[in-house]
Write an enzyme that holds these catalytic residues in place. Structure first.
Site, PDB file in Angstrom:
ATOM      1  N   GLU B  60       0.815  -1.220   0.000  1.00 48.07           N
ATOM      2  CA  GLU B  60       0.000   0.000   0.000  1.00 48.07           C
ATOM      3  C   GLU B  60       0.845   1.265   0.000  1.00 48.07           C
ATOM      4  O   GLU B  60       0.537   2.241  -0.694  1.00 48.07           O
ATOM      5  CB  GLU B  60      -0.951   0.010   1.197  1.00 48.07           C
ATOM      6  CG  GLU B  60      -2.168  -0.900   1.038  1.00 48.07           C
ATOM      7  CD  GLU B  60      -1.862  -2.367   1.240  1.00 48.07           C
ATOM      8  OE1 GLU B  60      -0.733  -2.684   1.704  1.00 48.07           O
ATOM      9  OE2 GLU B  60      -2.728  -3.205   0.950  1.00 48.07           O
ATOM     10  N   HIS B 129     -11.981  -4.373   8.441  1.00 47.26           N
ATOM     11  CA  HIS B 129     -12.482  -4.347   7.062  1.00 47.26           C
ATOM     12  C   HIS B 129     -13.822  -3.618   6.948  1.00 47.26           C
ATOM     13  O   HIS B 129     -14.586  -3.871   6.019  1.00 47.26           O
ATOM     14  CB  HIS B 129     -12.676  -5.769   6.516  1.00 47.26           C
ATOM     15  CG  HIS B 129     -11.408  -6.514   6.211  1.00 47.26           C
ATOM     16  ND1 HIS B 129     -10.625  -7.086   7.175  1.00 47.26           N
ATOM     17  CD2 HIS B 129     -10.787  -6.791   5.037  1.00 47.26           C
ATOM     18  CE1 HIS B 129      -9.589  -7.692   6.616  1.00 47.26           C
ATOM     19  NE2 HIS B 129      -9.658  -7.535   5.312  1.00 47.26           N
TER      20      HIS B 129
HETATM   21  C1  LIG Z   1      -2.529  -4.478   4.124  1.00 48.55           C
HETATM   22  C2  LIG Z   1      -3.541  -5.296   3.419  1.00 48.55           C
HETATM   23  N1  LIG Z   1      -3.684  -5.169   2.091  1.00 48.55           N
HETATM   24  C3  LIG Z   1      -4.601  -5.906   1.426  1.00 48.55           C
HETATM   25  C4  LIG Z   1      -5.395  -6.785   2.098  1.00 48.55           C
HETATM   26  C5  LIG Z   1      -6.432  -7.605   1.358  1.00 48.55           C
HETATM   27  N2  LIG Z   1      -5.979  -9.008   1.338  1.00 48.55           N
HETATM   28  C6  LIG Z   1      -6.399  -9.912   2.246  1.00 48.55           C
HETATM   29  S1  LIG Z   1      -5.640 -11.381   2.088  1.00 48.55           S
HETATM   30  C7  LIG Z   1      -4.747 -10.833   0.764  1.00 48.55           C
HETATM   31  C8  LIG Z   1      -3.778 -11.747   0.097  1.00 48.55           C
HETATM   32  C9  LIG Z   1      -2.740 -12.224   1.043  1.00 48.55           C
HETATM   33  O1  LIG Z   1      -1.857 -13.065   0.389  1.00 48.55           O
HETATM   34  P1  LIG Z   1      -0.801 -13.908   1.186  1.00 48.55           P
HETATM   35  O2  LIG Z   1      -0.049 -13.035   2.123  1.00 48.55           O
HETATM   36  O3  LIG Z   1      -0.013 -14.694   0.218  1.00 48.55           O
HETATM   37  O4  LIG Z   1      -1.693 -14.870   2.101  1.00 48.55           O
HETATM   38  P2  LIG Z   1      -2.727 -16.010   1.611  1.00 48.55           P
HETATM   39  O5  LIG Z   1      -4.048 -15.344   1.454  1.00 48.55           O
HETATM   40  O6  LIG Z   1      -2.235 -16.573   0.359  1.00 48.55           O
HETATM   41  O7  LIG Z   1      -2.743 -16.989   2.719  1.00 48.55           O
HETATM   42  C10 LIG Z   1      -5.050  -9.519   0.463  1.00 48.55           C
HETATM   43  C11 LIG Z   1      -4.472  -8.737  -0.629  1.00 48.55           C
HETATM   44  C12 LIG Z   1      -5.231  -6.871   3.490  1.00 48.55           C
HETATM   45  N3  LIG Z   1      -5.998  -7.694   4.233  1.00 48.55           N
HETATM   46  N4  LIG Z   1      -4.298  -6.137   4.126  1.00 48.55           N
END
Ligand SMILES: Cc1ncc(C[n+]2csc(CCOP(=O)(O)OP(=O)(O)O)c2C)c(N)n1
Ligand SMILES: [Mg+2]
Lengths: 331, 326
Positions: B60, B129
């Site tokens: 971000e 959220h």
């Molecule tokens: C700071 C932030 N940016 C965006 C999001 C939205 N978001 C939730 S899970 C996710 C993907 C996370 O990917 P990863 O770290 O690989 O974990 P996974 O979901 O694959 O377990 C995103 C973009 C968030 N929760 N927090």
């Protein structure tokens, strides 16, 4: 039965418990009994269990939006988990947190997190606390591949390294951050490589092989307890379900997912245990059955539990317990 | 043209602006092939290519910082932050850089930057959220803050925001995306800083914005059945604030209620109430009242979330409070 074998069966049992918990959670969500959104860890059980099986009750973990497996593997109570998911007052957070915020400080679970990479600085703080109190606890930060592209990852690894904090940074590289693939979004071939920049050991292991995960974790935990500092472990795995339940998954093909079903960590370990004659059909059936009956009871407990009273919304904000009606008049 | 959804209205506006100006760029998480988690940017990567639709890692701070750098160097940039909750991960960029860089440089540059983001509760998404953080941005000099309530307004206001040479925080409530409304095919702009009276009335002025406009209109309908006639002012932009429209209405009704989803303490309502009493004190027949969320994070469980976020009944009670004073 050899000691190893008992441990292995326990690992297997725990993975099955997580698989069934997540599967039932998916069903409850589909039935409209769980609000909001949920992220399941199906296919990633070897990481949760392999790592947490090397921890003591007093060790700390932080987890993520995909955290049910970590909580269960660290000893979480499935009754209170289901109750939380259903928003009941008997839940882990009295219904205030939900899926992404489950915490149990009595088990060293410092909380799931709805903010990607939210756990990194917290785990550094837990490491500082351990050092200051002079215990031999360790602290584990679970995170996804996507989280390693946020600043807090980099700041936390550097700090943990210069202060030799007793930390395991455990990446669950499931190939995706929501809809975006690991290879597209990440500058290196493996997250473990990033350890080089911070002068700490990094290991990338087959995250669907529970014994390999456990072995890497054992080594890192020992290092941490001896005061030799943090380790970065990357468990290479695959998310078998959507990013969240209901995800149309347009970013990958059915074939890709089906290929990974072959590498399902539970199936692999089950076959291994059967080949080694540690597990037979009858025992296996009993394991799944016992777990299902425990989980069914837990769901029943959750469904029978009351919802919190609306005015409870005003409680728990500050350390002082304020009468909700009084607080409202201040609002 | 048939009714279009809020999402489609945003998308057609982005497409139109990108077609007209080759130096308009989008940047954000999952906005590429997937088209954004709410589908606003669907099809734009295919149409405009990866240089103009930058699908980013989860970063971000770098999304906003790089959007600023692009804007400073001639690219009209529209950054997307998936949830307003995560704008806080980029707060240094927004507050220390984006909002101040023009001023600090003695007005030397333009910052044609829009930060689109999504806010609000009502979906059981819990404390990280579901937030309504507009008051944070409203507090920062140098930012404009836009919060549309209808597909029609979304299109006109997004256009104005993109054309604006200042940083604009454009906040979309998650419960609005699926709502539908009339949106003309031809282009139009709704200038920033123009409120709209969504319902005319005589007895109380209700000042509101974003999704709360809908709850307020439903409450107004209910009140009408009880013989109470309220006027509903949709601010549409928080900054620039259309004080004139507010004051005109209050001078007519002599009573004002402010309704918002963000929590009460130091919310938008505090500023507006203060401005009304500064500018129209002599017209007021009752203290200005507020209906806002309780001063707690948004809880997960349904009965708790319902208790915290104002609904139609809370608005009706608020109107009755204002009317009960003489
Ligand atoms: C700071 C932030 N940016 C965006 C999001 C939205 N978001 C939730 S899970 C996710 C993907 C996370 O990917 P990863 O770290 O690989 O974990 P996974 O979901 O694959 O377990 C995103 C973009 C968030 N929760 N927090
Ligand atoms: Mg991932």
């Amino acid at each position: 039965m050899k000691e190893d074998h008992q441990i292995w069966l326990e690992l297997y049992r725990m993975m099955v418990k997580i698989r069934r918990f997540e599967t039932l959670t998916g069903e409850l969500f589909a039935a409209g009994k769980i609000p909001g959104f949920i992220h399941l860890s199906i296919g990633q059980e070897a990481s949760s269990v392999g790592v947490c099986s090397t921890l003591r009750p007093e060790d700390y973990i932080t987890t993520t939006h995909r955290g049910h497996g970590h909580v269960i593997a660290k000893g979480g109570d499935v009754k209170r988990m289901f109750a939380e998911l259903m928003g009941r007052s008997t839940g882990y957070c009295k219904g205030k947190g939900g899926s992404m915020h489950i915490a149990d400080f009595s088990l060293g679970i410092l909380g799931a997190n709805g903010v990607v990479a939210g756990g990194f600085p917290i785990i550094v703080g837990a490491g500082l606390s351990i050092k200051l109190r002079g215990t031999d606890q360790v602290a584990v930060c679970f995170f996804g591949d996507g989280a390693s592209n946020r600043g807090p990852f980099h700041e936390a690894l550097n700090m943990a390294s210069i202060w030799k904090l007793p930390i395991l940074f455990v990446c669950e590289n499931n190939q995706f951050a929501s809809t975006t693939s690991f290879h597209y979004s990440t500058s290196v071939k493996s997250v473990a490589q990033r350890s080089i920049a911070y002068g700490i050991p990094g290991r990338s292991v087959d995250g669907n092989d529970i014994l390999e995960v456990r072995e890497a974790a054992l080594e890192a935990v020992e290092r941490a307890r001896k005061g030799e500092g943090p380790t970065l472990i990357e468990n290479r795995t695959y998310r078998l379900r959507g990013h969240f339940e209901g995800d149309p998954q347009r970013y990958r093909t059915k074939e890709e997912v089906e290929n990974f079903l072959e590498k399902d960590p539970i199936k692999r370990f089950q076959e291994f245990l059967k080949n080694e004659k540690i597990l037979n059909e009858e025992m296996d059936r009993q394991i799944w059955q016992a777990i299902d009956s425990e989980l069914t009871d837990a769901i029943r407990f959750a469904e029978k539990s009351p919802y919190p009273q609306p005015m409870e919304a005003l409680r728990d904000l500050y350390a002082e317990d304020v009468d909700p009606l009084f607080q409202r008049s201040l609002a | 043209m048939p009714e279009v959804s809020f999402v489609e209205s945003l998308r057609m506006t982005l497409r139109e602006e990108m077609q007209k100006d080759p130096l308009v760029m989008l940047i954000g998480e999952d906005i590429g092939r997937y088209g954004g988690i709410f589908g606003v940017t669907k099809g734009l990567l295919e149409e405009f290519g990866p240089y103009r639709v930058r699908n980013t890692p989860i970063s971000e701070s770098a999304i906003i910082g790089s959007a600023l750098g692009a804007a400073m160097t001639g690219i009209r940039t529209i950054a997307e932050i998936m949830y307003i909750d995560f704008t806080t991960c980029a707060m240094d960029q927004i507050v220390n850089q984006v909002a101040k860089i023009r001023y600090m440089s003695g007005g030397k540059m333009k910052i044609p930057l829009v930060i689109r983001t999504q806010c609000g509760g009502g979906r059981g998404n819990a404390a990280q959220h579901s937030q309504s953080l507009e008051a944070l941005f409203f507090h920062i000099p140098g930012l404009k803050v836009v919060m549309p309530s209808t597909p029609y307004d979304a299109r006109g206001l997004l256009k104005a925001s993109i054309h604006d040479d200042n940083p604009v925080i454009f906040i979309e409530h998650k419960l609005l995306y699926a709502t539908k409304g009339y949106v003309p095919e031809e282009e139009y702009i709704i200038p920033l800083g123009q409120a709209e009276i969504k319902k005319k009335g005589r007895e109380v002025t209700i000042i509101t914005f974003s999704y709360m406009v809908w709850k307020t209109l439903r409450a107004a309908q209910q009140l009408e059945k009880e013989g109470v006639d309220v006027e509903v002012v949709d601010l549409r932009t928080l900054y620039p604030l259309d004080l004139e429209t507010i004051l005109q209405s209050v001078r007519k009704t002599n009573r004002a209620l402010i309704v918002h989803e963000g929590c009460r303490r130091n919310g938008i309502g505090a500023e507006i109430a203060c401005r009304i009493q500064e500018e129209a004190f002599d017209y007021l027949d009752a203290p200005v009242e507020r209906v806002a969320a309780m001063d707690v994070p948004i809880p997960y469980s349904e009965p708790l979330e319902k208790a915290v976020i104002p609904d139609e009944e809370d608005i009706i009670q608020g109107v009755k409070r204002v009317l009960s004073r003489n």
